[in-house]
Design a protein around this motif. Sequence first.
Motif, mmCIF file in Angstrom:
data_model
loop_
_atom_site.group_PDB
_atom_site.id
_atom_site.type_symbol
_atom_site.label_atom_id
_atom_site.label_comp_id
_atom_site.label_asym_id
_atom_site.label_seq_id
_atom_site.Cartn_x
_atom_site.Cartn_y
_atom_site.Cartn_z
ATOM 1 N N LEU A 49 0.774 -1.217 0.096
ATOM 2 C CA LEU A 49 -0.003 -0.132 -0.032
ATOM 3 C C LEU A 49 0.927 1.356 -0.007
ATOM 4 O O LEU A 49 0.627 2.351 -0.838
ATOM 5 N N SER A 155 -9.632 -6.932 1.225
ATOM 6 C CA SER A 155 -9.356 -5.571 0.512
ATOM 7 C C SER A 155 -9.054 -4.554 1.326
ATOM 8 O O SER A 155 -9.727 -4.028 2.251
ATOM 9 N N LYS A 157 -7.503 -0.416 1.495
ATOM 10 C CA LYS A 157 -7.494 0.788 0.763
ATOM 11 C C LYS A 157 -6.865 2.047 1.459
ATOM 12 O O LYS A 157 -7.105 2.187 2.768
ATOM 13 N N VAL A 159 -7.215 5.632 1.565
ATOM 14 C CA VAL A 159 -8.013 6.729 1.283
ATOM 15 C C VAL A 159 -7.425 8.068 1.680
ATOM 16 O O VAL A 159 -7.306 8.350 2.707
ATOM 17 N N VAL A 166 -9.143 7.037 -3.460
ATOM 18 C CA VAL A 166 -8.447 5.904 -3.155
ATOM 19 C C VAL A 166 -6.969 6.196 -3.846
ATOM 20 O O VAL A 166 -6.861 6.687 -4.887
ATOM 21 N N SER A 168 -4.244 4.260 -2.969
ATOM 22 C CA SER A 168 -3.702 2.807 -3.204
ATOM 23 C C SER A 168 -4.677 1.979 -2.706
ATOM 24 O O SER A 168 -5.359 2.160 -1.603
ATOM 25 N N ALA A 169 -4.766 0.668 -3.093
ATOM 26 C CA ALA A 169 -5.229 -0.679 -2.811
ATOM 27 C C ALA A 169 -4.670 -1.945 -2.789
ATOM 28 O O ALA A 169 -3.505 -1.782 -3.699
#
Length: 189
Positions: A49, A155, A157, A159, A166, A168-169
């Motif tokens: 991330l 999942s 993220k 934010v 967003v 990065s994820a």
Amino acid sequence: MNSFKIPLLIISALLMLSGCATKNDSIPTVSLGAQSPITAASYRAVDNLLLAQNPILSSTALPDSNTSILVATFVNLNNLDNSSAFGRLLSEQMAVRIAQHKIRVSEVKLRGKLFIDKAGELLLSRELKDISNKQNADLVLVGTYAIGGRQVYVSAKLVRADDSRVSSAYNFSVDKDIDIQGLLSDLLR
């Protein structure tokens, strides 16, 4: 042939003496030991991330010690008002890994503070935005998990706190072994 023996003897002597050198005891060392699969996966997720930060969306390509990240509890994808020991452990471990990167971490223990819009996008609730502003957080780490037959799918993220975009994820899964089942036991009943 004698001209080769002298340099060879000098090199051998240096190598033997280097084995006698003592280590610097003033530098503390910490043994991390063996990591559980969930810890290894959580740490790898944070590393990815942070490395995948979108420089267009972020003021810096990689968060640094001036960045503050608010970590929210990971929630059950099938019921966003619900978490479990698994979701709380994920957020705790990820907060630890962020701190190991020398990034300021704020934690928030909230339930039901995320929602999904009709397009399926994860958004920050107004309350979480307010808290991130009060905490001076630049980014918020949020996440969901879904329980499968043999795996738990996660999942995560990062934010942006100011506009909910967003940055990065990262997706990963962990085997639903006996430890993970124990952490999910309140949801599996």
